[in-house]
Design a protein around this motif. Structure first.
Motif, short mmCIF file in Angstrom:
data_model
loop_
_atom_site.label_atom_id
_atom_site.label_comp_id
_atom_site.label_asym_id
_atom_site.label_seq_id
_atom_site.Cartn_x
_atom_site.Cartn_y
_atom_site.Cartn_z
N ASP A 59 6.46 39.42 67.52
CA ASP A 59 5.89 38.98 66.25
C ASP A 59 6.89 39.25 65.14
O ASP A 59 7.70 40.17 65.21
N VAL A 60 6.83 38.44 64.09
CA VAL A 60 7.73 38.59 62.95
C VAL A 60 7.41 39.91 62.23
O VAL A 60 6.25 40.15 61.88
N VAL B 247 11.18 39.71 54.75
CA VAL B 247 10.54 38.75 55.64
C VAL B 247 9.03 38.79 55.47
O VAL B 247 8.44 39.86 55.35
N THR B 248 8.42 37.60 55.48
CA THR B 248 6.97 37.45 55.42
C THR B 248 6.54 36.56 56.57
O THR B 248 7.04 35.44 56.71
N PRO B 249 5.61 37.01 57.42
CA PRO B 249 5.13 36.16 58.51
C PRO B 249 4.35 34.95 57.98
O PRO B 249 3.72 35.02 56.92
N SER B 250 4.39 33.88 58.73
CA SER B 250 3.62 32.68 58.40
C SER B 250 2.14 32.98 58.62
O SER B 250 1.77 33.75 59.49
N GLY B 251 1.28 32.32 57.87
CA GLY B 251 -0.15 32.49 58.05
C GLY B 251 -0.67 31.80 59.30
O GLY B 251 -1.72 32.12 59.82
N ASP B 252 0.10 30.81 59.82
CA ASP B 252 -0.34 30.01 60.97
C ASP B 252 0.16 30.54 62.30
O ASP B 252 -0.51 30.38 63.32
N ASP B 253 1.36 31.13 62.32
CA ASP B 253 2.00 31.51 63.58
C ASP B 253 2.65 32.89 63.41
O ASP B 253 3.55 33.04 62.58
N PRO B 254 2.24 33.90 64.18
CA PRO B 254 2.81 35.23 64.04
C PRO B 254 4.26 35.33 64.52
O PRO B 254 4.93 36.32 64.29
N LYS B 255 4.77 34.28 65.18
CA LYS B 255 6.13 34.28 65.70
C LYS B 255 7.09 33.49 64.80
O LYS B 255 8.23 33.24 65.15
N PHE B 256 6.60 33.09 63.61
CA PHE B 256 7.41 32.34 62.65
C PHE B 256 7.21 32.97 61.28
O PHE B 256 6.11 33.38 60.93
N GLY B 257 8.31 33.04 60.50
CA GLY B 257 8.19 33.62 59.17
C GLY B 257 9.21 33.05 58.22
O GLY B 257 10.02 32.20 58.57
#
Length: 97
Positions: free
Chosen positions: A13-14, A74-84
């Motif tokens: 996870d990011v 870095v901030t994680p995306s709200g839709d995908d925990p593996k993208f930020g």
């Protein structure tokens, strides 16, 4: 598609906050922003996650496929925990392979 899904599932996870990113530049794009032209990059970290943000000036010579490292917030995306998303990149280095 199955290979891509397996890579996604195996990725970490990011992380959040000010972190060290080390990975390969997957793609770059030039955007016309409020302050003029800005180069953005997508980096696949060695831990598997992907982050998107502004290419720092210290990595201006980096190309798609270059292995780079830098520190950024870095901030994680709200839709995908593996993208930020990252901002304020600093201490960019192109790593020799």
């Amino acid at each position: 598609e199955a290979i891509r899904q397996a890579e996604h599932d195996a990725a970490a996870d990011v992380p959040e906050g000010r972190v060290e990113i080390a990975g390969v530049i997957v793609s770059t794009r030039v955007d016309d922003g409020i302050y003029g032209l800005v180069t953005k990059m997508l980096v696949r970290d060695d831990r598997g996650f992907r982050v998107w943000g502004t290419l720092p000036a210290s990595l201006a010579d980096a190309e798609t496929g270059s292995h780079v490292s830098f520190t950024a917030t870095v901030t994680p995306s709200g839709d995908d925990p593996k993208f930020g998303f990252f901002k304020r990149p600093a201490k960019g280095v192109i790593n020799e392979e």
